[in-house]
Design an enzyme around this catalytic site. Structure first.
Site, PDB file in Angstrom:
ATOM      1  N   ASN A 154       0.862  -1.186   0.000  1.00  0.00           N
ATOM      2  CA  ASN A 154       0.000   0.000   0.000  1.00  0.00           C
ATOM      3  C   ASN A 154       0.897   1.235   0.000  1.00  0.00           C
ATOM      4  OD1 ASN A 154      -1.872   1.992   0.433  1.00  0.00           O
ATOM      5  ND2 ASN A 154      -2.359   1.401   2.543  1.00  0.00           N
TER       6      ASN A 154
ATOM      7  N   LYS B 253      -0.008   4.219  -0.328  1.00  0.00           N
ATOM      8  CA  LYS B 253      -0.758   5.368   0.230  1.00  0.00           C
ATOM      9  C   LYS B 253      -0.604   6.600  -0.671  1.00  0.00           C
ATOM     10  CE  LYS B 253      -0.007   3.556   4.821  1.00  0.00           C
ATOM     11  NZ  LYS B 253      -0.107   3.773   6.233  1.00  0.00           N
TER      12      LYS B 253
ATOM     13  N   HIS C  95      -9.558   1.043   4.987  1.00  0.00           N
ATOM     14  CA  HIS C  95      -8.279   1.232   5.684  1.00  0.00           C
ATOM     15  C   HIS C  95      -8.529   2.176   6.871  1.00  0.00           C
ATOM     16  CE1 HIS C  95      -4.189   2.510   6.528  1.00  0.00           C
ATOM     17  NE2 HIS C  95      -3.777   1.428   5.878  1.00  0.00           N
TER      18      HIS C  95
ATOM     19  N   GLU D 263      -7.016   4.626   7.961  1.00  0.00           N
ATOM     20  CA  GLU D 263      -6.843   6.061   7.664  1.00  0.00           C
ATOM     21  C   GLU D 263      -8.116   6.624   7.036  1.00  0.00           C
ATOM     22  OE1 GLU D 263      -3.186   5.543   5.523  1.00  0.00           O
ATOM     23  OE2 GLU D 263      -2.208   5.024   7.408  1.00  0.00           O
TER      24      GLU D 263
ATOM     25  N   GLU E 170      -5.426  -4.975  10.941  1.00  0.00           N
ATOM     26  CA  GLU E 170      -4.440  -3.910  11.096  1.00  0.00           C
ATOM     27  C   GLU E 170      -4.745  -3.121  12.365  1.00  0.00           C
ATOM     28  OE1 GLU E 170      -2.409  -2.819   7.224  1.00  0.00           O
ATOM     29  OE2 GLU E 170      -4.193  -1.591   7.312  1.00  0.00           O
TER      30      GLU E 170
ATOM     31  N   GLY F  34       2.302   2.252  10.741  1.00  0.00           N
ATOM     32  CA  GLY F  34       3.263   3.347  10.579  1.00  0.00           C
ATOM     33  C   GLY F  34       3.975   3.747  11.865  1.00  0.00           C
TER      34      GLY F  34
ATOM     35  N   SER G 108       3.440  -2.106  10.566  1.00  0.00           N
ATOM     36  CA  SER G 108       4.886  -2.100  10.797  1.00  0.00           C
ATOM     37  C   SER G 108       5.563  -3.435  10.457  1.00  0.00           C
ATOM     38  CB  SER G 108       5.193  -1.680  12.234  1.00  0.00           C
ATOM     39  OG  SER G 108       4.734  -0.359  12.453  1.00  0.00           O
TER      40      SER G 108
HETATM   41  C1  PEP Z   1      -0.755   0.143   6.076  1.00  0.00           C
HETATM   42  O1  PEP Z   1      -0.705   1.208   5.487  1.00  0.00           O
HETATM   43  O2  PEP Z   1      -1.757  -0.548   5.951  1.00  0.00           O
HETATM   44  C2  PEP Z   1       0.366  -0.271   6.913  1.00  0.00           C
HETATM   45  C3  PEP Z   1       0.314  -1.437   7.481  1.00  0.00           C
HETATM   46  O3  PEP Z   1       1.420   0.609   7.030  1.00  0.00           O
HETATM   47  P1  PEP Z   1       2.839   0.297   7.720  1.00  0.00           P
HETATM   48  O4  PEP Z   1       3.355  -0.992   7.114  1.00  0.00           O
HETATM   49  O5  PEP Z   1       3.688   1.467   7.396  1.00  0.00           O
HETATM   50  O6  PEP Z   1       2.601   0.135   9.192  1.00  0.00           O
END
Ligand code: PEP
Length: 250
Positions: free
Chosen positions: A9, A11, A94, A96, A166, A172, A212
């Site tokens: 992803n 983003k 997601h 976000e 998630e 992040g 992460s």
């Molecule tokens: C994500 O954007 O879904 C995500 C898991 O980001 P990151 O790997 O940076 O934590």
């Protein structure tokens, strides 16, 4: 389930040249990824150039979002009908989008229905905030997110549905969940799906962990029995790190 699913992803990152560069590096890396299904989700504007590079490869392309209507007066939105010619998959819900853009469980359900109507594979993201985790309501929240996203659809399969667990606090932040905690939630997700589908179907739905994940910890997650892959944000923006992560799975 033998197949491992890795979803990148990007983003709202990458320029046009970054997008082209990463795609070319992936193609030229000669990555042996038999049994690893890799989907790249660029920003919407770059789906088409990335598609031009990856279209005849074994990499798949996904969108990061869709709107629930097929077409019409919805300024700035993009539909399943539009992306289906370039994408196999779409990320829906997601955190976000839930948190910053205030998407509700009902919005996510409508998007899932639309994606399914156009034969797209939906990755429905679920996960608790740090407050929900600390107050012990994580499972309850995830159950609600899943049931409201999927109902009233019951004929989903492993070709039109994946779930990404998630935890919001892990995205992040550099602080991934422990593999054991992620596995526990993924079993809970599978059990929740089995409440609204046949047991066998729930066993076949890919469940990914996201938050992460990098080349150092990927193996801990994918070696868990109920984790079938990972949704990767930051680590997918550096092509060398992303290629290393895939090689670690092998
Ligand atoms: C994500 O954007 O879904 C995500 C898991 O980001 P990151 O790997 O940076 O934590």
């Amino acid at each position: 389930m033998n197949q491992i699913y890795i979803v990148a992803n990007w983003k709202m990152n990458t320029s046009i040249s970054d997008s082209i560069n990463i795609s070319n590096m992936l193609i030229n890396s000669n990555l042996d990824h038999a049994n690893i299904n890799i989907t790249i989700c660029p920003p919407t504007l770059y789906i088409y150039p990335v598609y031009q590079i990856l279209k005849n490869s074994s990499f798949q392309i996904g969108a990061q979002n869709i709107y629930s209507e097929d077409n019409g007066a919805f300024t700035g939105e993009i539909s399943a009908r539009m992306i289906k010619d370039f994408c196999d998959t779409v990320i829906i819900g997601h955190s976000e989008r839930r948190q910053i853009l205030k998407e509700s469980n009902q919005d996510i359900n409508q998007k899932f229905i639309s994606a399914k109507n156009f034969n797209l594979n939906s990755i429905i993201c679920v996960g608790e905030t740090i407050e929900e985790r600390e107050t012990g309501t994580a499972k309850e929240i995830v159950t609600k997110q899943i049931l409201s996203a999927l109902k009233p659809v019951s004929n989903f399969t492993n070709t039109n549905l994946m779930i990404a667990y998630e935890p919001v606090w892990a995205i992040g932040s550099g602080k991934a969940a422990t593999a054991k905690d992620a596995q526990n939630m993924c079993i809970h997700i599978r059990n929740t799906i089995s409440e609204i589908s046949e047991e066998k179907l729930s066993q076949n739905i890919p469940i990914l962990y996201g938050g992460s994940v990098n080349s150092d910890n990927i193996k801990q997650f994918i070696s868990q029995p109920d984790i079938n892959g990972a949704l990767i944000g930051s680590a997918s923006l550096d092509p060398n790190e992303f290629i290393k992560l895939i090689q670690k799975i092998k």
